[in-house]
Design an enzyme around this catalytic site. Structure first.
Site, mmCIF file in Angstrom:
data_model
loop_
_atom_site.group_PDB
_atom_site.id
_atom_site.type_symbol
_atom_site.label_atom_id
_atom_site.label_comp_id
_atom_site.label_asym_id
_atom_site.label_seq_id
_atom_site.Cartn_x
_atom_site.Cartn_y
_atom_site.Cartn_z
ATOM 1 N N GLU A 35 -51.421 7.163 -69.512
ATOM 2 C CA GLU A 35 -52.784 6.829 -69.120
ATOM 3 C C GLU A 35 -52.764 5.330 -68.775
ATOM 4 O OE1 GLU A 35 -55.715 8.271 -71.874
ATOM 5 O OE2 GLU A 35 -57.399 7.599 -70.637
ATOM 6 N N ASP B 229 -51.622 6.864 -78.821
ATOM 7 C CA ASP B 229 -53.065 7.014 -79.066
ATOM 8 C C ASP B 229 -53.377 7.548 -80.466
ATOM 9 O OD1 ASP B 229 -54.142 6.034 -76.699
ATOM 10 O OD2 ASP B 229 -54.007 7.949 -75.676
HETATM 11 FE FE1 FEO Z 1 -54.752 8.100 -73.731
HETATM 12 FE FE2 FEO Z 1 -55.095 4.954 -74.950
HETATM 13 O O1 FEO Z 1 -54.790 6.260 -73.643
#
Ligand code: FEO
Length: 397
Positions: free
Chosen positions: A81, A165
């Site tokens: 991400e 995360d």
């Molecule tokens: Fe799933 Fe902190 O990005």
């Protein structure tokens, strides 16, 4: 000078004190956040994750001056991400021959995000390990917790779990470590983070925690990619994740309503008093003015969700539409509720809300309650009694 994490591990992340919204404008982050990246100095120098691209310049400057681009031997990307992989392209311009270690899905996503670059990839899965000198890096697949590419990296020797995360918080503090900051705030942010981002994946998380526990990793530190590092009794956050993944609730009721001339608000308050008369705690939110991330956190923590709206144009006020969608998307489990609202002539809102709640998996324990124009004392008594009856049914549910 890089902040020290443990033994030969250093912090190369960015602490974002100013951040107030995350995922675009979806989530509130009243305590800022951080994009945690780590540097391992073993025989090989390994960078674990990068940072969000608004901070690329600062990140590269730090790596250039504190590490030296030429000294980086390997890059581990646990999750791509943009808040973690967002600086990879700029970094790879400096070190195009360095190998990127990621999951198979990670390679696919990195390629898509970066125009299918000619970079070297080594894809890994649970059970794979890479020796970097005195330590090994072991990889743990975290598919769909919360992206298809997510994984964690465990480093032997230091026994640090770079969990990405998982176990994170949107929090920026005066120290990298939970035990050196206001732990109450960190725990509140960890729960808000779980409710806001990870709640839809609780079934997967439950299974994954059992799998990780069975691996018997001698974890001494959990270093997530947001917020503070769990150093003292790090497995306490793993235990909390197990609890939060298991149809979690704290036994109270959240009433969320929108109102035009206080009629629906007065109904909400009367229902709340009825619930409290049974000894059940209640929180009230106006969905048009409250913080949506905090509201979702309270929904997650509640046993019951009660939604109310006045009727306008044959439906509910628009702030409720977003709320119902969000409840549905978060796949909250084990919740009960009902709906209510005031109206002038047609009065569809409570019925629409109930339908949305049913679609979201909320078990309805009371028929919708309505009141025409300004609720009379008798109608407010009906609301009170509905709250009381609901609380009784909730205790038996
Ligand atoms: Fe799933 Fe902190 O990005």
């Amino acid at each position: 000078m890089l902040l020290h994490v443990k033994d030969n591990v250093y912090y190369t992340g960015i602490r974002d004190w100013e951040l107030r919204r995350f995922h675009g404008h979806e989530l509130s982050t009243f305590n800022g956040s951080s994009y945690n990246s780590f540097l391992i100095r073993d025989d090989k120098t390994v960078l674990v994750d990068t940072v969000w691209n608004p901070h690329t310049e600062e990140f590269l400057h730090m790596l250039e001056h504190e590490v030296g681009f030429a000294n980086i031997d390997l890059i581990v990307i646990n999750h791509n991400e943009p808040d973690h992989g967002g600086s990879l392209a700029a970094l790879m311009q400096k070190i195009p021959d360095v190998e990127i270690v990621c999951s198979k899905k990670g390679e696919e996503i990195i390629r898509k995000h970066n125009g299918n670059p000619a970079w070297k990839f080594r894809t890994v899965k649970t059970g794979d390990a890479i020796n970097i000198g005195k330590s090994d890096l072991h990889f743990v697949d975290m598919t769909m917790i919360h992206w298809p590419d997510s994984m964690m990296t465990f480093m032997t020797g230091t026994n640090i779990l770079f969990s990405n995360d998982a176990f994170g918080q949107h929090f920026c503090g005066q120290s990298l470590f939970v035990d050196k900051v206001d732990a109450c705030t960190v725990w509140a942010e960890a729960l808000k983070y779980f409710a806001g981002i990870l709640a839809p994946f609780t079934s997967l998380i439950k299974r994954k925690i059992a799998e990780v526990v069975a691996m018997n990793l001698p974890i001494e530190m959990i270093a997530p990619s947001h917020g503070c590092i769990w150093r003292e009794n790090p497995l306490q956050i793993v235990g909390k994740y197990a609890e939060w993944s298991d149809d979690y609730d704290e036994g109270y009721v959240t009433i969320a309503y929108d109102t035009m001339y206080h009629a629906t608000r007065s109904m909400a308050e009367a229902i709340g008093h009825g619930i409290e008369s049974e000894g059940v705690p209640v929180k009230l939110f106006n969905t048009a003015t409250c913080d949506q991330s905090d509201l979702m956190t309270d929904f997650f923590r509640s046993k019951a969700i009660i939604l109310g709206s006045s009727t306008v144009n044959n439906g509910a006020l628009r702030s409720l539409a977003g709320v119902v969608d969000e409840i549905r998307g978060h796949k909250l489990k084990g919740k009960v509720g009902f709906s209510f609202g005031s109206y002038g002539w047609s009065g569809e809102a409570p019925k629409h809300l109930q339908q949305g709640m049913e679609e979201a998996g909320i078990k309805i324990l009371h028929d919708p309650v309505s009141a025409k124009y300004t609720p009379s004392q008798e109608e407010l008594r009906v609301c009170h009694d509905a709250g009381r009856d609901f609380a009784r049914a909730m205790k038996e549910a």
